[in-house]
Design a protein around this motif. Structure first.
Motif, PDB file in Angstrom:
ATOM      1  N   ALA A 133       0.846  -1.297  -0.080  1.00 32.13           N
ATOM      2  CA  ALA A 133       0.035  -0.106  -0.180  1.00 32.13           C
ATOM      3  C   ALA A 133       0.844   1.315  -0.083  1.00 32.13           C
ATOM      4  CB  ALA A 133      -0.823   0.333   1.247  1.00 32.13           C
ATOM      5  N   ASP A 134       2.052   1.279   0.436  1.00 32.91           N
ATOM      6  CA  ASP A 134       2.937   2.499   0.685  1.00 32.91           C
ATOM      7  C   ASP A 134       3.435   2.751  -0.603  1.00 32.91           C
ATOM      8  OD1 ASP A 134       2.070   2.670   3.243  1.00 32.91           O
ATOM      9  OD2 ASP A 134       3.933   1.468   3.885  1.00 32.91           O
ATOM     10  N   VAL A 135       3.076   4.188  -1.284  1.00 31.88           N
ATOM     11  CA  VAL A 135       4.007   4.687  -2.396  1.00 31.88           C
ATOM     12  C   VAL A 135       4.326   5.953  -1.748  1.00 31.88           C
ATOM     13  CG1 VAL A 135       3.497   5.726  -4.431  1.00 31.88           C
ATOM     14  CG2 VAL A 135       2.262   3.625  -4.066  1.00 31.88           C
ATOM     15  N   GLU A 136       5.661   6.481  -2.116  1.00 33.77           N
ATOM     16  CA  GLU A 136       6.046   7.605  -1.482  1.00 33.77           C
ATOM     17  C   GLU A 136       6.759   8.468  -2.577  1.00 33.77           C
ATOM     18  OE1 GLU A 136       8.940   8.905   1.791  1.00 33.77           O
ATOM     19  OE2 GLU A 136       7.749   7.286   2.457  1.00 33.77           O
ATOM     20  N   LEU A 137       6.603   9.789  -2.778  1.00 27.43           N
ATOM     21  CA  LEU A 137       7.307  10.780  -3.315  1.00 27.43           C
ATOM     22  C   LEU A 137       8.625  11.102  -2.667  1.00 27.43           C
ATOM     23  CD1 LEU A 137       7.700  12.571  -5.945  1.00 27.43           C
ATOM     24  CD2 LEU A 137       6.605  14.394  -4.903  1.00 27.43           C
ATOM     25  N   SER A 138       9.831  10.758  -3.284  1.00 28.78           N
ATOM     26  CA  SER A 138      11.097  11.006  -2.512  1.00 28.78           C
ATOM     27  C   SER A 138      12.281  11.002  -3.494  1.00 28.78           C
ATOM     28  CB  SER A 138      11.211   9.826  -1.592  1.00 28.78           C
ATOM     29  OG  SER A 138      12.684   9.878  -0.885  1.00 28.78           O
ATOM     30  N   ASP A 139      13.239  11.919  -3.221  1.00 30.67           N
ATOM     31  CA  ASP A 139      14.403  11.923  -4.201  1.00 30.67           C
ATOM     32  C   ASP A 139      15.610  11.479  -3.291  1.00 30.67           C
ATOM     33  OD1 ASP A 139      14.681  13.783  -1.874  1.00 30.67           O
ATOM     34  OD2 ASP A 139      15.539  15.423  -3.076  1.00 30.67           O
ATOM     35  N   ALA A 140      15.166  10.171  -2.316  1.00 27.91           N
ATOM     36  CA  ALA A 140      16.354   9.679  -1.890  1.00 27.91           C
ATOM     37  C   ALA A 140      17.057   8.617  -2.704  1.00 27.91           C
ATOM     38  CB  ALA A 140      15.612   8.854  -0.582  1.00 27.91           C
ATOM     39  N   PHE A 141      16.375   8.113  -3.875  1.00 24.38           N
ATOM     40  CA  PHE A 141      17.059   7.394  -4.693  1.00 24.38           C
ATOM     41  C   PHE A 141      17.226   7.942  -5.916  1.00 24.38           C
ATOM     42  CE2 PHE A 141      14.473   5.059  -1.335  1.00 24.38           C
ATOM     43  CZ  PHE A 141      15.802   4.234  -0.997  1.00 24.38           C
ATOM     44  N   PRO A 142      18.212   8.709  -6.334  1.00 29.02           N
ATOM     45  CA  PRO A 142      18.506   9.216  -7.424  1.00 29.02           C
ATOM     46  C   PRO A 142      18.713   8.459  -8.690  1.00 29.02           C
ATOM     47  CG  PRO A 142      20.180   9.561  -6.438  1.00 29.02           C
ATOM     48  CD  PRO A 142      19.230   9.074  -5.465  1.00 29.02           C
ATOM     49  N   GLY A 143      19.084   7.292  -8.442  1.00 30.75           N
ATOM     50  CA  GLY A 143      19.631   6.389  -9.554  1.00 30.75           C
ATOM     51  C   GLY A 143      18.467   5.695 -10.559  1.00 30.75           C
ATOM     52  N   ALA A 144      17.184   6.022 -10.055  1.00 32.90           N
ATOM     53  CA  ALA A 144      16.318   5.114 -10.992  1.00 32.90           C
ATOM     54  C   ALA A 144      14.862   5.852 -10.699  1.00 32.90           C
ATOM     55  CB  ALA A 144      15.987   3.814 -10.540  1.00 32.90           C
ATOM     56  N   PRO A 145      14.117   6.078 -11.634  1.00 34.46           N
ATOM     57  CA  PRO A 145      12.984   6.776 -11.439  1.00 34.46           C
ATOM     58  C   PRO A 145      11.795   5.984 -10.337  1.00 34.46           C
ATOM     59  CG  PRO A 145      13.137   5.807 -13.650  1.00 34.46           C
ATOM     60  CD  PRO A 145      14.374   5.724 -12.926  1.00 34.46           C
ATOM     61  N   ILE A 146      11.954   4.974 -10.294  1.00 36.20           N
ATOM     62  CA  ILE A 146      11.215   4.416  -9.201  1.00 36.20           C
ATOM     63  C   ILE A 146      12.104   3.208  -8.649  1.00 36.20           C
ATOM     64  CG2 ILE A 146       9.195   2.794  -8.944  1.00 36.20           C
ATOM     65  CD1 ILE A 146       7.712   4.162 -11.228  1.00 36.20           C
ATOM     66  N   THR A 147      11.972   3.234  -7.421  1.00 38.05           N
ATOM     67  CA  THR A 147      12.808   2.245  -6.344  1.00 38.05           C
ATOM     68  C   THR A 147      11.865   1.564  -5.298  1.00 38.05           C
ATOM     69  OG1 THR A 147      14.855   3.546  -6.432  1.00 38.05           O
ATOM     70  CG2 THR A 147      14.650   2.078  -4.770  1.00 38.05           C
ATOM     71  N   VAL A 148      11.749   0.369  -5.519  1.00 34.93           N
ATOM     72  CA  VAL A 148      11.121  -0.649  -4.539  1.00 34.93           C
ATOM     73  C   VAL A 148      11.926  -1.109  -3.367  1.00 34.93           C
ATOM     74  CG1 VAL A 148       9.578  -2.594  -4.399  1.00 34.93           C
ATOM     75  CG2 VAL A 148       9.568  -1.423  -6.553  1.00 34.93           C
ATOM     76  N   VAL A 149      11.413  -0.697  -2.266  1.00 35.26           N
ATOM     77  CA  VAL A 149      12.260  -1.146  -0.911  1.00 35.26           C
ATOM     78  C   VAL A 149      11.257  -2.163  -0.429  1.00 35.26           C
ATOM     79  CG1 VAL A 149      13.440  -0.602   1.026  1.00 35.26           C
ATOM     80  CG2 VAL A 149      13.478   1.047  -0.743  1.00 35.26           C
TER      81      VAL A 149
END
Length: 191
Positions: free
Chosen positions: A166-182
């Motif tokens: 459920a969690d989706v977050e706008l963040s610039d913590a991962f500049p290497g890819a447009p979308i990062t799944v943790v």
């Protein structure tokens, strides 16, 4: 005390008050003057070094009681919760993805191989997965899909729906890819 042979300077009258430096008796306390200068120079160097260190590193601070009062800690402001503004893209073939668009999948749990498993799940659904690796931390309880550009919110919501998180977050913590799944422990518990 050493004795010197007499020479022409021994005949200088005492009224002039001049005596050769090598023959003059040492003044009392002269050694303490050198020690005081050395202590003063050492103190100045230590204070200058500590001051320079406090400018370079925020972890070093010096508070002198009575001269300044500590600033109160700022109260953190709660982050406003974002309401969904974009429809989730469930099928990546429905949209034209930007050139070079890839998804990074990070395993933030102590379970080995979870990033590859999540990457495979997304690849089989048609998502372009770039990197699958372990995260720097291994204690995330919840899986979060981070996106760096607000235009990718629909894509991030579709990926979250694919992974059943459920969690989706706008963040610039991962500049290497447009979308990062943790991936967190909740993804590992799905089995």
């Amino acid at each position: 005390m050493a004795e010197y042979d007499p020479d022409r300077f021994d005949d200088v009258p005492d009224s002039l008050g001049r005596v050769g430096a090598h023959r003059a008796p040492r003044r009392r306390g002269r050694g303490w003057i050198a020690v005081a200068w050395a202590l003063l120079a050492s103190g100045v160097l230590v204070v200058a070094g500590l001051y320079s260190l406090s400018l370079v590193s925020d972890s070093v601070t010096f508070e002198i009681p009575g001269f300044s009062e500590p600033e109160p800690m700022p109260t953190p402001e709660p982050t406003p919760t974002m309401t969904p503004t974009a429809e989730p893209v469930v099928d990546p073939s429905e949209v034209e993805l930007p050139s070079g668009f890839t998804i990074t999948v990070l395993n933030a749990t102590p379970f080995a191989g979870l990033a590859a498993e999540g990457g495979t799940e997304l690849s089989e659904a048609g998502w372009p997965v770039g990197t699958t690796t372990n995260a720097a931390q291994d204690d995330f309880p919840d899986t979060v899909v981070f996106y760096s550009d607000p235009a990718n919110e629909g894509l991030a919501r579709g990926i979250a729906q694919q992974l059943r998180v459920a969690d989706v977050e706008l963040s610039d913590a991962f500049p290497g890819a447009p979308i990062t799944v943790v991936l967190g422990s909740d993804y590992a518990a799905r089995g």
